[in-house]
Design an enzyme around this catalytic site. Structure first.
Site, PDB file in Angstrom:
ATOM      1  N   TYR A 122      19.775 -38.190  42.474  1.00 54.94           N
ATOM      2  CA  TYR A 122      18.196 -37.253  41.329  1.00 54.94           C
ATOM      3  C   TYR A 122      18.642 -36.041  40.735  1.00 54.94           C
ATOM      4  O   TYR A 122      19.940 -35.452  40.961  1.00 54.94           O
ATOM      5  CB  TYR A 122      17.607 -37.282  42.234  1.00 54.94           C
ATOM      6  CG  TYR A 122      17.299 -36.002  43.571  1.00 54.94           C
ATOM      7  CD1 TYR A 122      18.409 -35.224  43.821  1.00 54.94           C
ATOM      8  CD2 TYR A 122      15.737 -36.070  44.362  1.00 54.94           C
ATOM      9  CE1 TYR A 122      18.542 -34.793  45.236  1.00 54.94           C
ATOM     10  CE2 TYR A 122      16.396 -35.856  45.662  1.00 54.94           C
ATOM     11  CZ  TYR A 122      16.938 -34.373  46.303  1.00 54.94           C
ATOM     12  OH  TYR A 122      17.214 -33.972  47.280  1.00 54.94           O
ATOM     13  N   GLU A 123      18.565 -35.899  40.210  1.00 55.58           N
ATOM     14  CA  GLU A 123      18.453 -34.908  38.681  1.00 55.58           C
ATOM     15  C   GLU A 123      19.670 -35.121  37.765  1.00 55.58           C
ATOM     16  O   GLU A 123      20.143 -33.908  37.386  1.00 55.58           O
ATOM     17  CB  GLU A 123      18.934 -33.468  39.556  1.00 55.58           C
ATOM     18  CG  GLU A 123      17.556 -32.511  40.535  1.00 55.58           C
ATOM     19  CD  GLU A 123      16.551 -32.733  40.322  1.00 55.58           C
ATOM     20  OE1 GLU A 123      15.791 -33.135  38.614  1.00 55.58           O
ATOM     21  OE2 GLU A 123      15.363 -33.074  41.040  1.00 55.58           O
ATOM     22  N   GLY A 124      19.533 -36.468  37.573  1.00 54.30           N
ATOM     23  CA  GLY A 124      20.775 -36.599  36.513  1.00 54.30           C
ATOM     24  C   GLY A 124      21.512 -36.699  38.004  1.00 54.30           C
ATOM     25  O   GLY A 124      22.587 -36.453  38.208  1.00 54.30           O
TER      26      GLY A 124
END
Length: 581
Positions: free
Chosen positions: A436-438
């Site tokens: 997550y978060e890229g």
């Protein structure tokens, strides 16, 4: 059962001896009246008590209980309430918040240490205050004064919490194709309609209100990512004497909760927006830039997640290795078994984790201190380096964190696969930080194209030159080795600058790893310079010195593999047709 003791000595060593941040803080008018060495140590120690006593002992219980959805209400693990209340009462939820709105105003370098401890204690729990802190950063920089005055005090106090709502079922990284809409109203508000998935802390019973930062498109928005705007959408509309008392439910509701591989105590939700009232943050069609303020903060927090999980995994693997009797490496008596820490392969695994953890803590402190200097001094150079290192912090530290958890699990052998030891939970919980978060692949592309290629490698080249100059000015046992690798990075950078974007993208992940290993080498250089017999015990100094040597002899040479890969043409990956996979 998994145990945890906060590494206070190493945290303080990095803050005060490696980076001398206590001296820096005293130079800042915003900090010098409230933050000295003793106060900073007290903050670390008090945070450690909450993590060690109220959160860490119950992380396995939280994993077992998970979150439950009944109707539109989500319930978190029972003990989370007392732990969260302790955070609020101690001001931890507003530790780095702006004092003008009720925050404590502490520097990022200090709050990042607290983040690490919270993540070691329970990553799932840490996400509730963590998302709120990130949202506060975005609001502070981009919201109107009216919105800041209403929302920030409640968020800093922990009375309210916050989320960020980006992802849709059909639109992950490609946010430009999102379908959530925002229609302007006559009173200046907007009505949002759409659905978001994977929303961390999207619905729960820890706080009286949940504030959603939502990306959506205006009716006349340009196509693609250039047409995205940011809105604040509260679960309950704030009190207004003319319209409501703060208990009017907004048009946002949980559709379902995700059943995940790990972080089971975190409520990951599908959120549905049905004519939900929202207010614009920043300029129309500039929402992605506003949201990235929050996302960059969260990406640094991901580094803390990787390190936090790795630290707890290491502590438990080390304790097990000292206690578990198995085999005879040095003992000649066939009837006697020895603790497995005497075995060479077990020592290899433990030292790999230890060397990377300690370098990672030094690295994280460095990046956080650069952000502080960018904030307090308006230092553009520090801001540029921090921007360069953000994807490294997120990708490399989370990759290493997951690897450390798997390696620590391996130390336990079969017992590491059994739930009661807590190792398999750390593996499951740490895994998400790489996603997550890229995803870390996206981080590598960001590092390559936006941080390196965009300025023709100027910031990276300047950083490497600075490190070289610093090493040349001090006597250091491993100077020659580290300088050789810096030259190799510079040579690879020159090669990458001649390639087309497709080739650069194919090389991005390997190049990020190459740079990361060299920067960790620099961290061990900084650590070695900071060792002082007048401040530290002989055992502390010997442990650091030998671990540094291990890093340079047994870990840093991995960089040669990345050099060899990057010297080859990446076009080979395009030589295979899709139907040949």
């Amino acid at each position: 059962m998994s145990q945890y003791q906060a590494p206070i000595e190493d945290i303080c060593f990095n803050l005060f001896d490696v980076w001398h941040l206590n001296d820096y803080w005293q130079q800042q008018s915003e900090l010098q009246q409230q933050l000295d060495t003793d106060t900073a140590k007290a903050i670390v120690e008090e945070a450690a008590k909450i993590c060690e006593q109220q959160i860490a002992p119950f992380s396995m219980l939280a994993d077992h209980q998970g979150v439950t959805l009944q109707g539109t209400e989500v319930t978190v693990p029972a003990h989370y309430h007392a732990a969260y209340q302790s955070l609020c009462e101690g001001g931890w939820t507003g530790l780095s918040g702006d004092v003008a709105y009720g925050g404590m105003g502490m520097p990022k370098a200090l709050s990042m240490m607290v983040d690490e401890m919270l993540c070691s204690a329970d990553i799932a729990f840490s996400l509730y205050p963590g998302l709120t802190a990130g949202a506060c950063v975005a609001l502070l920089q981009h919201a109107s004064e009216d919105i800041k005055s209403v929302y920030l005090p409640k968020l800093y106090s922990g009375e309210w919490s916050a989320t960020m709502c980006l992802t849709e079922s059909h639109a992950g990284t490609d946010l430009g194709i999102m379908r959530t809409t925002a229609k302007p109203q006559d009173d200046g508000s907007y009505k949002l309609n759409g659905s978001k998935i994977f929303i961390t802390a999207g619905e729960h019973d820890l706080t009286s209100n949940i504030v959603h930062l939502v990306l959506a498109k205006l009716p006349d928005a340009p196509a693609g990512s250039r047409g995205i705007s940011l809105f604040i959408v509260p679960k309950y509309l704030p009190a207004n004497t003319n319209t409501n008392n703060g208990t009017v439910r907004n048009g946002v509701a949980v559709g379902s909760i995700e059943h995940k591989m790990g972080i089971n105590g975190s409520a990951t939700c599908v959120l549905n927006f049905d004519n939900a009232v929202g207010y614009l943050i920043g300029q129309p069609n500039r929402g992605l830039a506003c949201m990235f303020t929050m996302m960059n903060y969260e990406r640094l927090s991901m580094g803390s997640q990787g390190l936090g999980a790795a630290e707890r995994a290491y502590q438990n693997a080390l304790a097990y290795a000292k206690d578990r009797l198995q085999g005879r490496e040095t003992e000649k008596d066939a009837s006697k078994a020895e603790p497995i820490i005497v075995h060479a392969d077990v020592r290899r695994m433990l030292l790999n984790i230890k060397a990377m953890n300690e370098a990672g803590r030094t690295f994280g402190t460095w990046v956080a201190s650069l952000l502080d200097k960018a904030k307090y001094d308006n230092c553009q150079q520090s801001a540029a380096i921090a921007n360069l290192l953000t994807p490294v912090t997120k990708a490399f530290m989370t990759d290493q964190g997951f690897s450390a958890c798997v390696t620590a699990q391996q130390v336990f052998g079969g017992h590491g696969y059994i739930k009661e030891w807590g190792m398999e939970q750390l593996v499951r919980d740490a895994r998400i930080a790489q996603i997550y978060e890229g995803t870390n692949g996206i981080q590598a592309l960001d590092f390559m194209q936006r941080k390196v290629i965009a300025d023709q490698g100027k910031v990276l080249s300047a950083l490497l030159a600075t490190i070289r100059s610093e090493i040349n000015s001090h006597t250091f046992t491993h100077s020659t080795v580290l300088l050789t690798y810096i030259t190799k990075v510079e040579q690879i950078l020159a090669l990458l600058l001649t390639q087309d974007s497709r080739s650069q993208n194919g090389n991005a992940y390997d190049f990020l790893n190459l740079v990361s290993y060299i920067l960790y080498g620099y961290m061990w250089y900084k650590t070695s310079l900071a060792l002082d017999g007048n401040k530290h015990s002989a055992n502390f100094i010997a442990a650091k010195t030998e671990t540094a040597t291990y890093f340079y002899q047994r870990i840093l040479p991995k960089a040669d593999g990345y050099v060899a890969i990057l010297q080859q043409s990446p076009t080979v990956m395009d030589n295979i047709a899709i139907d040949q996979f």
